[in-house]
Design a protein around this motif. Structure first.
Motif, PDB file in Angstrom:
ATOM      1  N   SER A 159      -1.640  -3.453   3.364  1.00  0.00           N
ATOM      2  CA  SER A 159      -0.876  -2.456   4.114  1.00  0.00           C
ATOM      3  C   SER A 159       0.214  -3.084   4.961  1.00  0.00           C
ATOM      4  CB  SER A 159      -1.815  -1.637   5.010  1.00  0.00           C
ATOM      5  OG  SER A 159      -2.784  -0.967   4.230  1.00  0.00           O
ATOM      6  N   ARG A 176       0.831  -1.207   0.000  1.00  0.00           N
ATOM      7  CA  ARG A 176       0.000   0.000   0.000  1.00  0.00           C
ATOM      8  C   ARG A 176       0.863   1.254   0.000  1.00  0.00           C
ATOM      9  NH1 ARG A 176      -5.418   1.169   1.406  1.00  0.00           N
ATOM     10  NH2 ARG A 176      -5.750   3.368   0.926  1.00  0.00           N
ATOM     11  N   GLU A 177       1.979   1.224   0.743  1.00  0.00           N
ATOM     12  CA  GLU A 177       2.873   2.378   0.806  1.00  0.00           C
ATOM     13  C   GLU A 177       3.843   2.415  -0.368  1.00  0.00           C
ATOM     14  OE1 GLU A 177       2.883   4.946   3.000  1.00  0.00           O
ATOM     15  OE2 GLU A 177       0.974   4.063   3.578  1.00  0.00           O
ATOM     16  N   ARG A 178       3.989   1.266  -1.029  1.00  0.00           N
ATOM     17  CA  ARG A 178       5.002   1.168  -2.083  1.00  0.00           C
ATOM     18  C   ARG A 178       4.685   2.054  -3.277  1.00  0.00           C
ATOM     19  NH1 ARG A 178       5.595  -4.720  -3.006  1.00  0.00           N
ATOM     20  NH2 ARG A 178       5.776  -4.682  -0.746  1.00  0.00           N
ATOM     21  N   GLY A 179       3.397   2.373  -3.455  1.00  0.00           N
ATOM     22  CA  GLY A 179       3.035   3.245  -4.554  1.00  0.00           C
ATOM     23  C   GLY A 179       3.747   4.582  -4.476  1.00  0.00           C
ATOM     24  N   ARG A 180       3.816   5.139  -3.243  1.00  0.00           N
ATOM     25  CA  ARG A 180       4.502   6.417  -3.079  1.00  0.00           C
ATOM     26  C   ARG A 180       5.985   6.286  -3.395  1.00  0.00           C
ATOM     27  NH1 ARG A 180       5.188   9.401   2.731  1.00  0.00           N
ATOM     28  NH2 ARG A 180       5.658   7.257   3.278  1.00  0.00           N
ATOM     29  N   ARG A 182       1.513   8.015  -6.621  1.00  0.00           N
ATOM     30  CA  ARG A 182       0.885   8.682  -5.470  1.00  0.00           C
ATOM     31  C   ARG A 182      -0.619   8.425  -5.421  1.00  0.00           C
ATOM     32  NH1 ARG A 182       4.016  11.879  -2.563  1.00  0.00           N
ATOM     33  NH2 ARG A 182       6.077  12.429  -3.366  1.00  0.00           N
ATOM     34  N   THR A 232      -1.188   4.897  -4.062  1.00  0.00           N
ATOM     35  CA  THR A 232      -1.021   4.855  -2.616  1.00  0.00           C
ATOM     36  C   THR A 232      -2.249   5.433  -1.911  1.00  0.00           C
ATOM     37  OG1 THR A 232       1.397   4.951  -2.678  1.00  0.00           O
ATOM     38  CG2 THR A 232       0.326   5.779  -0.692  1.00  0.00           C
ATOM     39  N   LYS A 233      -2.798   6.499  -2.457  1.00  0.00           N
ATOM     40  CA  LYS A 233      -3.952   7.150  -1.839  1.00  0.00           C
ATOM     41  C   LYS A 233      -5.208   6.292  -1.923  1.00  0.00           C
ATOM     42  CE  LYS A 233      -6.611  11.478  -1.958  1.00  0.00           C
ATOM     43  NZ  LYS A 233      -6.745  12.809  -2.604  1.00  0.00           N
TER      44      LYS A 233
END
Length: 525
Positions: A508, A141-145, A335, A338-339
């Motif tokens: 996540s 989930r955070e990897r997109g950023r 981004r 991730t959002k």
């Protein structure tokens, strides 16, 4: 000093600062590896011209690197599931640096192809292991950023590489050999940074077995097919004993590879993972994106220089629209993913834009307005930026941490394979089209075909008579559109694969086993 053994819980609690420190070294070496390819993309016409090489050799300087990178990618990925990821990253960097230095000192095209093949082993490790290391540090989930940073660095390498390659080749005091030397210092700096900042868990397992047989069969099968593609319809006919022997041998080798992979305990390409719907579809999409990424950079640089008469530096500047498209789309899409936690819409949109961009490039000839070429290239860049990294992310989201290396490298393997096949096939088609066009033009001008170049490479334009130079430019300029028509058709497969993927929310947590009970089902079975 090897990477310390840590628990998964400790590792998943890395702070943003710790992640960014480790990421800095990973991104630096990825930049060096990618730039080493993109720098060459604009310099290659000059390099092959100076070495008096042929169009087939031009293609194989690129294909040799992609082939060894492709063949070794799943091995690096499997090793990362068994041994220290940090140690393997460092080893791949060392191989890449040595290959870069050897390539810079080569004296003919045969030596250059061999050196680039060795360099590709390190490049395959870098490209696969950077993905694996990031996956081991950061939840999907955070990897997109963070993929935005990754896409930015890749875009910087692809934007700056062609321009830097052009500047180096056009320089009076450097010369094309520095296109290979220049990546080494960046890689060495990355090696030092990673020694201090990269700390990943080491999963030590007893009785480790590496599937060398499967890897060898895959590499041999792909190599035989690519050699056939390069020479068919030139050195021998489509229907001939040579074709039967090479295609038959390639098919048998690949069939044996599948048989071996289904029976060994530690396959380099795990068939259970490949058979998962998300992974299988991501593989199809990656084949199309691989052709886009490599084919675009290799043959557009040649189109601008040989087909349009621009210098290497000017060719690098003219390729900026495609690279900006990659930078902007990968950053924004990362981004937004991730959002929202949703990934499929961005992959679908990216593959559709990719087809539109290729369809635009399919109309190129030696007189196409540059503004039109720029728009088509920008669309290709946007498509690549929205789909390339996210196809890997979609697969990483479905597997456990213990399989993250094999899964990531499997997708990277097929993307690189797509690029390898794409460059080889497109290069072969381009060579045929150019040869036919030159024969027609010289016959129309009353010149015996091949009589006016006296063994000089067609890529060494400055050594050719002025009348022949014009014929070469027309031949290359008009032939380029044909190869991108093929790319557009292949890219449609990527759209179909993306549409067929199951929608899934990105988890996540780093590992599937660590997901809380209320977390929705994420893996596509």
């Amino acid at each position: 000093m090897s990477a310390p053994t840590t628990t998964r819980a400790d590792h998943s609690a890395m702070t943003h600062r710790e992640i960014m420190e480790a990421l800095s070294g990973l991104l630096l070496v990825l930049f060096a590896a990618m730039a080493s390819s993109t720098i060459v993309s604009t310099a290659l016409p000059k390099i092959i011209g100076d070495l008096n090489g042929s169009q087939t050799q031009y293609t194989w300087v690129v294909t040799a690197t992609l082939l060894t990178a492709t063949a070794t990618t799943p091995i690096w990925g499997k090793l990362s599931d068994l041994f220290s990821k940090k140690l393997l990253v460092q080893l791949s960097i060392v191989i890449f640096v040595l290959g870069s230095l050897i390539a810079g000192f080569t004296q003919n095209t045969e030596q250059l192809i061999a050196a680039r093949a060795f360099q590709g082993i390190g490049m395959g490790g870098v490209q696969a292991l950077v993905q694996v290391a990031i996956a081991a540090m950061i939840p999907p989930r955070e990897r997109g950023r963070y993929n935005g940073y990754l896409g930015g660095v890749m875009a910087l390498a692809t934007v700056g590489g062609p321009l830097l390659g052009g500047l180096i080749v056009d320089s009076d005091w450097l010369g094309w050999r520095w296109c290979f030397f220049i990546g080494a210092p960046f890689a060495v700096i990355a090696l030092i940074v990673l020694q201090k900042t990269l700390h990943l868990p080491v999963m030590r397992r007893e009785n480790v077995k590496i599937d060398w047989m499967g890897a060898s069969l895959i590499a041999a099968g792909v190599s035989v097919i690519l050699v056939w593609v390069s020479f068919v319809d030139d050195s021998f006919a489509w229907i001939s004993w040579e074709t039967l022997a090479m295609v038959g041998a390639g098919a048998i080798l690949l069939a044996l590879a599948v048989w071996v992979e289904s029976r060994v305990s530690e396959p380099v390409v795990p068939l259970p993972i490949v058979r998962q719907r998300t992974t299988a579809l991501a593989i199809l999409g990656s084949l199309a994106v691989g052709m886009a990424m490599f084919g675009g950079s290799v043959f557009l640089g040649q189109y601008f220089q040989i087909g349009r008469g621009y210098s290497p530096t000017q060719a690098g500047l003219l390729m900026i629209p495609m690279m900006i498209g990659i930078l902007v789309s990968s950053t924004i899409a990362g981004r937004m993913i991730t959002k929202s936690g949703k990934i499929k819409p961005y992959i679908v949109a990216g593959t559709i834009v990719l087809v539109v961009g290729f369809a635009g490039l399919a109309t190129l000839d030696h007189d196409t307005p540059l503004w039109y070429v720029g728009i088509a290239m920008a669309l290709v860049g946007i498509g690549v930026g929205m789909s390339m990294q996210n196809l890997v992310l979609a697969v990483q989201n479905t597997v456990a941490l213990k399989d993250i290396g094999a899964a990531s490298s499997t997708v990277a393997f097929f993307r690189s394979l797509g690029g390898t096949i794409g460059v080889s096939v497109l290069g072969a088609v381009l060579a045929r089209q150019v040869s036919e066009s030159m024969t027609e033009q010289m016959t129309a001008a009353g010149m015996p075909a091949g009589s006016s170049n006296s063994g000089i490479s067609a890529l060494n334009l400055s050594s050719l008579p002025e009348a022949v130079q014009h014929m070469v430019r027309v031949a290359y300029g008009d032939a380029t559109g044909h190869i991108f028509m093929i790319s557009a058709a292949v890219a449609v497969i990527g759209v179909v694969a993306a549409v067929a993927m199951k929608p899934a929310m990105l988890r996540s947590t780093v590992d599937v086993g660590a997901a809380p009970e209320k977390e929705p089902a994420l893996a596509a079975k």
